[in-house]
Motif scaffolding. Structure first.
Motif, PDB file in Angstrom:
ATOM      1  N   SER A 171      40.379  48.516  47.467  1.00 49.41           N
ATOM      2  CA  SER A 171      39.026  48.478  46.946  1.00 49.41           C
ATOM      3  C   SER A 171      38.592  47.024  46.817  1.00 49.41           C
ATOM      4  O   SER A 171      39.386  46.147  46.477  1.00 49.41           O
ATOM      5  CB  SER A 171      38.967  49.149  45.572  1.00 49.41           C
ATOM      6  OG  SER A 171      37.756  48.822  44.910  1.00 49.41           O
ATOM      7  N   ILE A 172      37.323  46.755  47.100  1.00 46.42           N
ATOM      8  CA  ILE A 172      36.821  45.386  46.982  1.00 46.42           C
ATOM      9  C   ILE A 172      36.864  44.916  45.523  1.00 46.42           C
ATOM     10  O   ILE A 172      36.802  43.710  45.244  1.00 46.42           O
ATOM     11  CB  ILE A 172      35.399  45.285  47.561  1.00 46.42           C
ATOM     12  CG1 ILE A 172      35.038  43.823  47.814  1.00 46.42           C
ATOM     13  CG2 ILE A 172      34.389  45.970  46.651  1.00 46.42           C
ATOM     14  CD1 ILE A 172      33.785  43.649  48.619  1.00 46.42           C
ATOM     15  N   LYS A 173      37.030  45.866  44.584  1.00 45.72           N
ATOM     16  CA  LYS A 173      37.128  45.532  43.166  1.00 45.72           C
ATOM     17  C   LYS A 173      38.579  45.415  42.685  1.00 45.72           C
ATOM     18  O   LYS A 173      38.817  45.244  41.485  1.00 45.72           O
ATOM     19  CB  LYS A 173      36.397  46.582  42.330  1.00 45.72           C
ATOM     20  CG  LYS A 173      34.898  46.635  42.563  1.00 45.72           C
ATOM     21  CD  LYS A 173      34.235  47.653  41.649  1.00 45.72           C
ATOM     22  CE  LYS A 173      32.725  47.696  41.867  1.00 45.72           C
ATOM     23  NZ  LYS A 173      32.067  48.689  40.972  1.00 45.72           N
ATOM     24  N   ALA A 178      40.834  39.162  42.824  1.00 44.69           N
ATOM     25  CA  ALA A 178      40.240  38.185  41.901  1.00 44.69           C
ATOM     26  C   ALA A 178      41.281  37.255  41.312  1.00 44.69           C
ATOM     27  O   ALA A 178      40.979  36.107  40.962  1.00 44.69           O
ATOM     28  CB  ALA A 178      39.495  38.917  40.791  1.00 44.69           C
ATOM     29  N   ILE A 208      34.198  47.877  52.204  1.00 45.90           N
ATOM     30  CA  ILE A 208      33.102  48.168  51.282  1.00 45.90           C
ATOM     31  C   ILE A 208      32.792  49.663  51.392  1.00 45.90           C
ATOM     32  O   ILE A 208      32.514  50.159  52.491  1.00 45.90           O
ATOM     33  CB  ILE A 208      31.852  47.341  51.622  1.00 45.90           C
ATOM     34  CG1 ILE A 208      32.154  45.847  51.498  1.00 45.90           C
ATOM     35  CG2 ILE A 208      30.681  47.727  50.727  1.00 45.90           C
ATOM     36  CD1 ILE A 208      31.045  44.946  52.012  1.00 45.90           C
ATOM     37  N   VAL A 225      27.734  41.195  49.770  1.00 47.77           N
ATOM     38  CA  VAL A 225      28.504  42.059  48.877  1.00 47.77           C
ATOM     39  C   VAL A 225      29.893  41.472  48.636  1.00 47.77           C
ATOM     40  O   VAL A 225      30.364  41.372  47.493  1.00 47.77           O
ATOM     41  CB  VAL A 225      28.623  43.476  49.477  1.00 47.77           C
ATOM     42  CG1 VAL A 225      29.503  44.358  48.592  1.00 47.77           C
ATOM     43  CG2 VAL A 225      27.251  44.112  49.650  1.00 47.77           C
ATOM     44  N   TYR A 228      29.902  38.053  46.571  1.00 48.19           N
ATOM     45  CA  TYR A 228      29.593  38.250  45.154  1.00 48.19           C
ATOM     46  C   TYR A 228      30.805  38.794  44.417  1.00 48.19           C
ATOM     47  O   TYR A 228      31.134  38.353  43.315  1.00 48.19           O
ATOM     48  CB  TYR A 228      28.410  39.197  44.985  1.00 48.19           C
ATOM     49  CG  TYR A 228      28.043  39.405  43.531  1.00 48.19           C
ATOM     50  CD1 TYR A 228      27.239  38.482  42.862  1.00 48.19           C
ATOM     51  CD2 TYR A 228      28.522  40.509  42.823  1.00 48.19           C
ATOM     52  CE1 TYR A 228      26.922  38.650  41.527  1.00 48.19           C
ATOM     53  CE2 TYR A 228      28.207  40.679  41.482  1.00 48.19           C
ATOM     54  CZ  TYR A 228      27.411  39.753  40.846  1.00 48.19           C
ATOM     55  OH  TYR A 228      27.106  39.918  39.517  1.00 48.19           O
ATOM     56  N   GLN A 229      31.493  39.751  45.041  1.00 49.09           N
ATOM     57  CA  GLN A 229      32.619  40.393  44.375  1.00 49.09           C
ATOM     58  C   GLN A 229      33.872  39.515  44.373  1.00 49.09           C
ATOM     59  O   GLN A 229      34.638  39.507  43.405  1.00 49.09           O
ATOM     60  CB  GLN A 229      32.944  41.720  45.071  1.00 49.09           C
ATOM     61  CG  GLN A 229      34.053  42.517  44.408  1.00 49.09           C
ATOM     62  CD  GLN A 229      33.680  42.952  42.999  1.00 49.09           C
ATOM     63  OE1 GLN A 229      32.569  43.418  42.755  1.00 49.09           O
ATOM     64  NE2 GLN A 229      34.620  42.809  42.058  1.00 49.09           N
ATOM     65  N   LEU A 230      34.089  38.759  45.435  1.00 50.12           N
ATOM     66  CA  LEU A 230      35.352  38.036  45.595  1.00 50.12           C
ATOM     67  C   LEU A 230      35.296  36.585  45.153  1.00 50.12           C
ATOM     68  O   LEU A 230      36.331  35.929  45.044  1.00 50.12           O
ATOM     69  CB  LEU A 230      35.810  38.106  47.061  1.00 50.12           C
ATOM     70  CG  LEU A 230      36.058  39.521  47.599  1.00 50.12           C
ATOM     71  CD1 LEU A 230      36.428  39.469  49.075  1.00 50.12           C
ATOM     72  CD2 LEU A 230      37.145  40.227  46.795  1.00 50.12           C
ATOM     73  N   GLN A 234      31.839  33.940  39.470  1.00 50.01           N
ATOM     74  CA  GLN A 234      30.879  34.826  38.819  1.00 50.01           C
ATOM     75  C   GLN A 234      31.044  34.837  37.300  1.00 50.01           C
ATOM     76  O   GLN A 234      30.088  35.028  36.557  1.00 50.01           O
ATOM     77  CB  GLN A 234      31.005  36.252  39.372  1.00 50.01           C
ATOM     78  CG  GLN A 234      30.699  36.342  40.870  1.00 50.01           C
ATOM     79  CD  GLN A 234      29.368  35.735  41.235  1.00 50.01           C
ATOM     80  OE1 GLN A 234      28.391  35.835  40.506  1.00 50.01           O
ATOM     81  NE2 GLN A 234      29.324  35.042  42.362  1.00 50.01           N
TER      82      GLN A 234
END
Length: 237
Positions: A171-173, A178, A208, A225, A228-230, A234
Motif C-alpha cells: 500500500s502507498i500508505k 515513510a 495506487i 499522489v 504527497y504520500q511518500l 508533509q
C-alpha cells in the motif's frame, strides 16, 4: 542554449542564475505588467512584434507572449545531485515533455528533493517542459543519468520504490516507506510503465489503488499522489 517561454518561467530562470542571450516578446509586454522581467535583462537584445507576427515567426501561438534564449548550465553528476538528499525521483523513459514538466512541478511542490532522468526522457529545459513546470525546473535539482541509475542510486544508500500496477505490491500508505531515511521513487514511461526487470530490482513495489473500473492514472497525475504520500516533509506543514 534553451528557450524559456512566459514571463514567469523566464523570471524563475533568472532567479536561478541562468544567463539570458536575447528576448522575443509581444509589444504589450514592453510597458505592461511584465515590464519588470525585461528590466532585469537590460544588457541583451529585446525584439518585439504584434501577436500575429510572433505566431508566424515561431510557428505556434505564444500563450504568454514572451520567449527568451538562455544559456544552459553544466549538468551535475547523479552523486552530486543526491548528496544530502532524502527523497528523490527517477524517471525512466518518460518521453512526453508535458509529463516531464508536470512531474517536476509536483516534485518541487510536494517535497521531493531531486529528479534523475534516464537518457530516454524528454529534456526538462525543452520549451514546453519548462513552461508546464511553471519554471520549477529552475527550483529543484535534476540531472540525466549516464549509467544504470538504479544501481547507482542503491549504492548511494537509497531504498527504491517502483510505482507499478502489480497485485503483489505494498500500500502507498505502508509505514515502512515513510520510515525509510533515503527513498527513491521510480516512475516509468507512458503506456508501458516500468519494465519487469526494473520492478524486480527495486526494494519495494507500490500501486495506487484504483476505483470505478479505472485501470491507471496518467504518470503525471500518479506522481502527485505518490510524492504527497511518500515525501517526508508533509509532517512539517
Amino acid at each position: 542554449l534553451f528557450i524559456a517561454e512566459s514571463p514567469k518561467v523566464i523570471e524563475r530562470a533568472l532567479d536561478a542564475g541562468y544567463e539570458p542571450v536575447s528576448c522575443l516578446t509581444e509589444k504589450r509586454h514592453i510597458d505592461g505588467e511584465d515590464k519588470h522581467v525585461l528590466e532585469r535583462m537590460k544588457d541583451i537584445p529585446v525584439y518585439c512584434a504584434q501577436f500575429d507576427i510572433l505566431t508566424q515567426l515561431t510557428g505556434f501561438k505564444l500563450t504568454r507572449g514572451m520567449l527568451c534564449a538562455m544559456k544552459r548550465k553544466p549538468l551535475q553528476s547523479v552523486s552530486e545531485i543526491c548528496k544530502d538528499k532524502s527523497r528523490i525521483v527517477i524517471l525512466d523513459k518518460v518521453m512526453n515533455p508535458t509529463n516531464v514538466g508536470a512531474i517536476i512541478r509536483s516534485a518541487a511542490a510536494l517535497g521531493m528533493d531531486a529528479v534523475i532522468l534516464t537518457k530516454g526522457c524528454s529534456d526538462p529545459l525543452y520549451r514546453r517542459s519548462a513552461r508546464v513546470s511553471m519554471g520549477t525546473v529552475f527550483q529543484i535539482d535534476w540531472t540525466f543519468s549516464n549509467s544504470d541509475s538504479l544501481q547507482e542510486i542503491k549504492a548511494l544508500g537509497f531504498k527504491t520504490v517502483a510505482m507499478a500496477l502489480k497485485d503483489d505490491s505494498l500500500s502507498i500508505k505502508d509505514p515502512r516507506l515513510a520510515d525509510e531515511n533515503k527513498l527513491a521513487v521510480i516512475m516509468g514511461t507512458e503506456g508501458d510503465g516500468l519494465s519487469d526487470n526494473t520492478i524486480s530490482d527495486c526494494d519495494y513495489t507500490v500501486k495506487i489503488p484504483m476505483h470505478h473500473g479505472v485501470d491507471s492514472l496518467n504518470v503525471a497525475a500518479a506522481s502527485a499522489v505518490a510524492f504527497y504520500q511518500l515525501s517526508n516533509k508533509q509532517n512539517d506543514m
